[in-house]
Motif scaffolding. Structure first.
Motif, short mmCIF file in Angstrom:
data_model
loop_
_atom_site.label_atom_id
_atom_site.label_comp_id
_atom_site.label_asym_id
_atom_site.label_seq_id
_atom_site.Cartn_x
_atom_site.Cartn_y
_atom_site.Cartn_z
N LEU A 53 0.90 -1.35 0.05
CA LEU A 53 -0.13 0.02 0.17
C LEU A 53 0.86 1.26 -0.08
O LEU A 53 0.36 2.33 0.03
N GLY A 54 2.10 1.14 -0.01
CA GLY A 54 3.21 2.18 -0.12
C GLY A 54 3.44 2.62 1.37
O GLY A 54 3.82 3.73 1.71
N LEU A 55 3.07 1.71 2.46
CA LEU A 55 3.23 2.35 3.62
C LEU A 55 4.38 1.19 4.44
O LEU A 55 4.51 0.19 3.89
N THR A 56 4.83 1.73 5.65
CA THR A 56 5.77 0.91 6.39
C THR A 56 5.15 0.65 7.73
O THR A 56 4.71 1.54 8.59
N GLU A 57 5.15 -0.39 8.13
CA GLU A 57 4.75 -0.76 9.35
C GLU A 57 5.79 -1.18 10.40
O GLU A 57 6.87 -1.86 10.11
N LYS A 58 5.85 -0.41 11.45
CA LYS A 58 7.11 -0.66 12.48
C LYS A 58 6.39 -0.89 13.78
O LYS A 58 5.04 -1.09 13.98
N MET A 59 7.15 -1.21 14.76
CA MET A 59 6.74 -1.52 15.89
C MET A 59 5.85 -0.50 16.74
O MET A 59 4.89 -0.86 17.43
N ASP A 60 6.08 0.76 16.51
CA ASP A 60 5.28 1.84 16.86
C ASP A 60 4.46 2.55 15.95
O ASP A 60 3.85 3.79 16.00
N SER A 61 3.99 1.69 14.89
CA SER A 61 2.93 2.35 13.98
C SER A 61 1.64 2.54 14.57
O SER A 61 1.28 1.90 15.62
N PRO A 62 0.87 3.58 14.19
CA PRO A 62 -0.28 3.85 14.85
C PRO A 62 -1.40 2.70 14.63
O PRO A 62 -2.45 2.81 15.82
N ALA A 63 -1.45 1.97 13.58
CA ALA A 63 -2.37 0.95 13.49
C ALA A 63 -1.64 -0.25 12.78
O ALA A 63 -0.61 0.05 12.03
N PHE A 64 -2.43 -1.38 12.91
CA PHE A 64 -1.58 -2.61 12.19
C PHE A 64 -2.79 -3.30 11.30
O PHE A 64 -3.93 -3.28 11.59
N TYR A 65 -2.10 -4.30 10.47
CA TYR A 65 -2.85 -4.83 9.47
C TYR A 65 -2.71 -6.23 9.40
O TYR A 65 -1.36 -6.55 9.57
N GLN A 66 -3.64 -6.95 9.52
CA GLN A 66 -3.24 -8.51 9.41
C GLN A 66 -4.30 -9.20 8.59
O GLN A 66 -5.62 -9.23 8.76
N ILE A 67 -4.07 -10.20 7.75
CA ILE A 67 -4.94 -11.02 6.87
C ILE A 67 -5.44 -12.13 7.81
O ILE A 67 -4.58 -12.65 8.42
N GLN A 68 -6.62 -12.36 7.81
CA GLN A 68 -7.25 -13.46 8.37
C GLN A 68 -7.41 -14.79 7.48
O GLN A 68 -7.27 -15.60 7.86
N THR A 69 -8.24 -14.42 6.34
CA THR A 69 -8.49 -15.59 5.34
C THR A 69 -7.88 -14.75 4.06
O THR A 69 -7.68 -13.58 3.70
N ASP A 70 -8.52 -15.50 2.94
CA ASP A 70 -8.12 -14.96 1.69
C ASP A 70 -8.86 -13.71 1.50
O ASP A 70 -8.34 -12.81 0.27
N SER A 71 -9.97 -13.35 1.93
CA SER A 71 -11.11 -12.18 1.81
C SER A 71 -11.38 -11.47 3.00
O SER A 71 -11.87 -10.48 2.71
N THR A 72 -10.79 -11.77 3.99
CA THR A 72 -10.92 -10.83 5.22
C THR A 72 -9.72 -10.68 6.05
O THR A 72 -8.58 -11.37 5.96
N TYR A 73 -9.69 -9.58 6.61
CA TYR A 73 -8.64 -9.16 7.52
C TYR A 73 -9.06 -7.98 8.85
O TYR A 73 -10.23 -7.98 8.81
N MET A 74 -8.18 -7.84 9.38
CA MET A 74 -8.37 -7.03 10.63
C MET A 74 -7.30 -5.69 10.68
O MET A 74 -6.22 -5.93 10.21
N VAL A 75 -7.91 -4.84 11.23
CA VAL A 75 -6.89 -3.78 11.63
C VAL A 75 -7.27 -3.22 12.82
O VAL A 75 -8.23 -3.21 13.37
N TRP A 76 -5.96 -2.97 13.57
CA TRP A 76 -6.10 -2.51 15.03
C TRP A 76 -5.15 -1.77 15.58
O TRP A 76 -4.08 -1.51 14.93
N TYR A 77 -5.59 -1.12 16.82
CA TYR A 77 -4.57 -0.12 17.48
C TYR A 77 -4.75 -0.26 18.95
O TYR A 77 -5.84 -0.67 19.21
N GLY A 78 -3.76 0.09 19.69
CA GLY A 78 -3.79 0.00 21.02
C GLY A 78 -4.53 1.28 21.69
O GLY A 78 -4.45 2.57 21.25
N LEU A 79 -5.28 1.01 22.74
CA LEU A 79 -6.15 2.23 23.58
C LEU A 79 -5.29 2.22 24.69
O LEU A 79 -5.01 3.32 25.25
N SER A 80 -4.98 1.11 25.61
CA SER A 80 -4.23 1.13 26.76
C SER A 80 -3.57 -0.25 26.68
O SER A 80 -3.63 -0.92 26.04
N VAL A 81 -2.77 -0.48 27.84
CA VAL A 81 -2.00 -1.73 27.97
C VAL A 81 -3.00 -2.89 28.06
O VAL A 81 -3.99 -2.82 28.71
N GLY A 82 -3.05 -3.86 26.97
CA GLY A 82 -3.98 -4.98 27.15
C GLY A 82 -5.21 -4.81 26.64
O GLY A 82 -6.00 -5.47 26.18
#
Length: 98
Positions: A53-82
């Motif tokens: 997508l032209g982005l770089t994901e680092k340990m301190d990225s604002p949000a993260f992307y992960q493929i779950q299946t061939d057609s589904t994914y999740m995006v998440w970010y931390g609110l607080s510890v845990g």
């Protein structure tokens, strides 16, 4: 009395800073979802990672992307510890998890 006022002001400032920080993460996550959806429409598949997508994901990225299946994914970010805010493409909804 002055000490109590100072403490309350500090609490308020930290609260405002935390809200701003989470808003920036939410905005980044929504931009990420938009880029993923455009990529999916154009290429008929999900990106393998954010570099497609032209982005770089680092340990301190604002949000993260992960493929779950061939057609589904999740995006998440931390609110607080845990605790995270998670978007699942299968439901197209945000949830708090942790």
């Amino acid at each position: 009395m002055k000490r109590i006022v100072k403490i309350l002001i500090l609490i308020l400032l930290f609260g405002l800073y935390g809200c701003e920080f989470n808003n920036e993460r939410q905005e980044y996550a929504e931009m990420l979802i938009e880029k993923i959806e455009k990529f999916k429409t154009k290429n008929n598949r999900l990106p393998k990672d954010v570099s497609e997508l032209g982005l770089t994901e680092k340990m301190d990225s604002p949000a993260f992307y992960q493929i779950q299946t061939d057609s589904t994914y999740m995006v998440w970010y931390g609110l607080s510890v845990g605790e995270s805010k998670v978007y699942r493409s299968a439901t197209k909804k945000w949830t708090k998890e942790g």
